[in-house]
Write an enzyme that holds these catalytic residues in place. Structure first.
Site, mmCIF file in Angstrom:
data_model
loop_
_atom_site.group_PDB
_atom_site.id
_atom_site.type_symbol
_atom_site.label_atom_id
_atom_site.label_comp_id
_atom_site.label_asym_id
_atom_site.label_seq_id
_atom_site.Cartn_x
_atom_site.Cartn_y
_atom_site.Cartn_z
ATOM 1 N N CYS A 116 6.706 -6.053 -1.563
ATOM 2 C CA CYS A 116 6.100 -5.386 -2.726
ATOM 3 C C CYS A 116 5.847 -3.890 -2.512
ATOM 4 O O CYS A 116 5.538 -3.177 -3.462
ATOM 5 C CB CYS A 116 4.794 -6.073 -3.102
ATOM 6 S SG CYS A 116 5.031 -7.765 -3.697
ATOM 7 N N HIS A 256 0.252 -1.312 -7.468
ATOM 8 C CA HIS A 256 1.104 -2.506 -7.496
ATOM 9 C C HIS A 256 0.417 -3.615 -8.283
ATOM 10 O O HIS A 256 -0.777 -3.866 -8.112
ATOM 11 C CB HIS A 256 1.385 -2.956 -6.058
ATOM 12 C CG HIS A 256 2.091 -4.275 -5.982
ATOM 13 N ND1 HIS A 256 3.265 -4.523 -6.654
ATOM 14 C CD2 HIS A 256 1.765 -5.432 -5.337
ATOM 15 C CE1 HIS A 256 3.641 -5.764 -6.416
ATOM 16 N NE2 HIS A 256 2.754 -6.339 -5.628
ATOM 17 N N ASN A 286 3.875 -10.209 -11.406
ATOM 18 C CA ASN A 286 4.247 -9.412 -10.238
ATOM 19 C C ASN A 286 5.774 -9.352 -10.129
ATOM 20 O O ASN A 286 6.410 -10.333 -9.758
ATOM 21 C CB ASN A 286 3.637 -10.035 -8.979
ATOM 22 C CG ASN A 286 3.963 -9.262 -7.710
ATOM 23 O OD1 ASN A 286 4.734 -8.310 -7.731
ATOM 24 N ND2 ASN A 286 3.376 -9.678 -6.595
#
Length: 329
Positions: A116, A256, A286
């Site tokens: 990520c 994020h 996500n």
């Protein structure tokens, strides 16, 4: 510091059409809308459907969106970087195919894999190329087809992830705008808590690994959450301190999108008000490497020249960090 800084001069984004809502997930696994929303902040996520469509499909779409909006000639691109954790194929870099498909015939290209944090690390790489003076136009894309590695019978992971891509162009700037500072970190302790067991060199694919569902993402949610909250908040606070930034100096937090509670904890440590926190997790979930550039794409109209943006991410491995950037247009 050289007199050249690396500024983002254009952005693009793409998400697939199919929407996987919490209500739809209720028919697939033992979960419900309230449980998902309270714990993650996610209401829906996009899923890429269609035979033969991989991460490159979305990366190309995001790049084409950027090219169309900015009037960029693809032949002028020097380098194409694709941050992804779900490449089209092992060995053959997804970025190379993407570059060819968008007409970036003069560019060299390669993939970046840091889970990520991939796009954040890619920002460091892209800006370094530009600030060195060697390259003028670096296209950085974050793209992931997370649905390809998620077990939709595992309620711990299937509620979290979605598919999507975003792209940014880095170019030289002589006004001191663009990339200012970075604080990047990693720790191999994370290898056990967020991973895919099989398909790598330790445990190659076999009939047994497929039967055991070892090609899907495994996440120890509580442990990852604990590290993510402290990690993202720490680096974001440090980068503000190092650059003498108060909460009033920061225009936006670009964090994020893994979990709304992690985003809130990071903003709280920085002292940032809610209206300065960019959030689209409720719409996309996500998207791993896609989260940061999709935020830029969705909120581009909010940014003003000179705005101070703080980027923050946390990913498997563990990888995490924060970047301070001044918006250039």
């Amino acid at each position: 510091m050289s007199s050249i800084t690396a500024a983002i001069t254009a952005v693009g984004g793409y998400v697939p059409d199919f929407i996987l809502t919490n209500q739809l997930l209720e028919t697939m696994v033992d979960t419900n809308d309230e449980w998902i929303t309270t714990r993650t902040g996610i209401k829906e996520r996009r899923i890429l459907k269609g035979e033969g469509l991989g991460t490159s499909f979305m990366a190309i779409k995001a790049a084409e969106n950027l090219i169309e909006k900015s009037g960029l000639n693809p032949e002028d691109i020097d380098c194409v970087l694709v941050a992804t954790t779900t490449p089209d194929l092992p060995v053959a870099a997804t970025a190379v195919y993407v570059a060819s498909q968008i007409g970036a015939v003069n560019a060299f290209a390669y993939d970046i894999q840091a889970a990520c944090s991939g796009f954040l690390y890619g920002m460091s790489t892209a800006s370094s190329y530009v600030q060195s003076g060697r390259y003028k136009k670096v296209l950085l894309i974050g793209a992931d087809k997370m649905s390809s590695i998620i077990d939709y019978t595992d309620r711990a992971t299937c509620i979290i992830f979605g598919d999507g891509a975003g792209a940014v162009l880095f170019e030289p700037n002589h006004e001191g705008l663009g990339f200012q500072d970075e604080f990047l970190r990693s720790d191999g302790i994370g290898r056990e808590f967020l991973k895919i067991d099989a398909g790598g060199s330790i445990l190659p694919a076999s009939a047994e690994t497929v039967a055991n569902k070892q090609h899907f993402v495994f996440q120890d949610g509580k442990t990852v959450y604990k590290y993510a909250v402290s990690g993202m908040a720490d680096v974001s606070e440090k980068i503000m301190q190092r650059n003498n930034l108060t909460k009033d100096d920061v225009a936006f937090l670009v964090a994020h999108q893994a979990n709304k509670r992690i985003i809130d904890a990071t903003a709280s440590r920085m002292g940032i008000e809610d209206d300065k926190v960019l959030v689209n997790i409720h719409r996309y979930g996500n998207t791993t490497s896609g989260t940061l550039p999709l935020l830029l794409s969705d909120f581009e109209s909010k940014f003003k020249k000179g705005d101070n943006l703080i980027f923050a991410a946390f990913g498997g491995g563990f990888t995490w960090g924060s970047i301070y950037l001044k918006w250039a247009y």
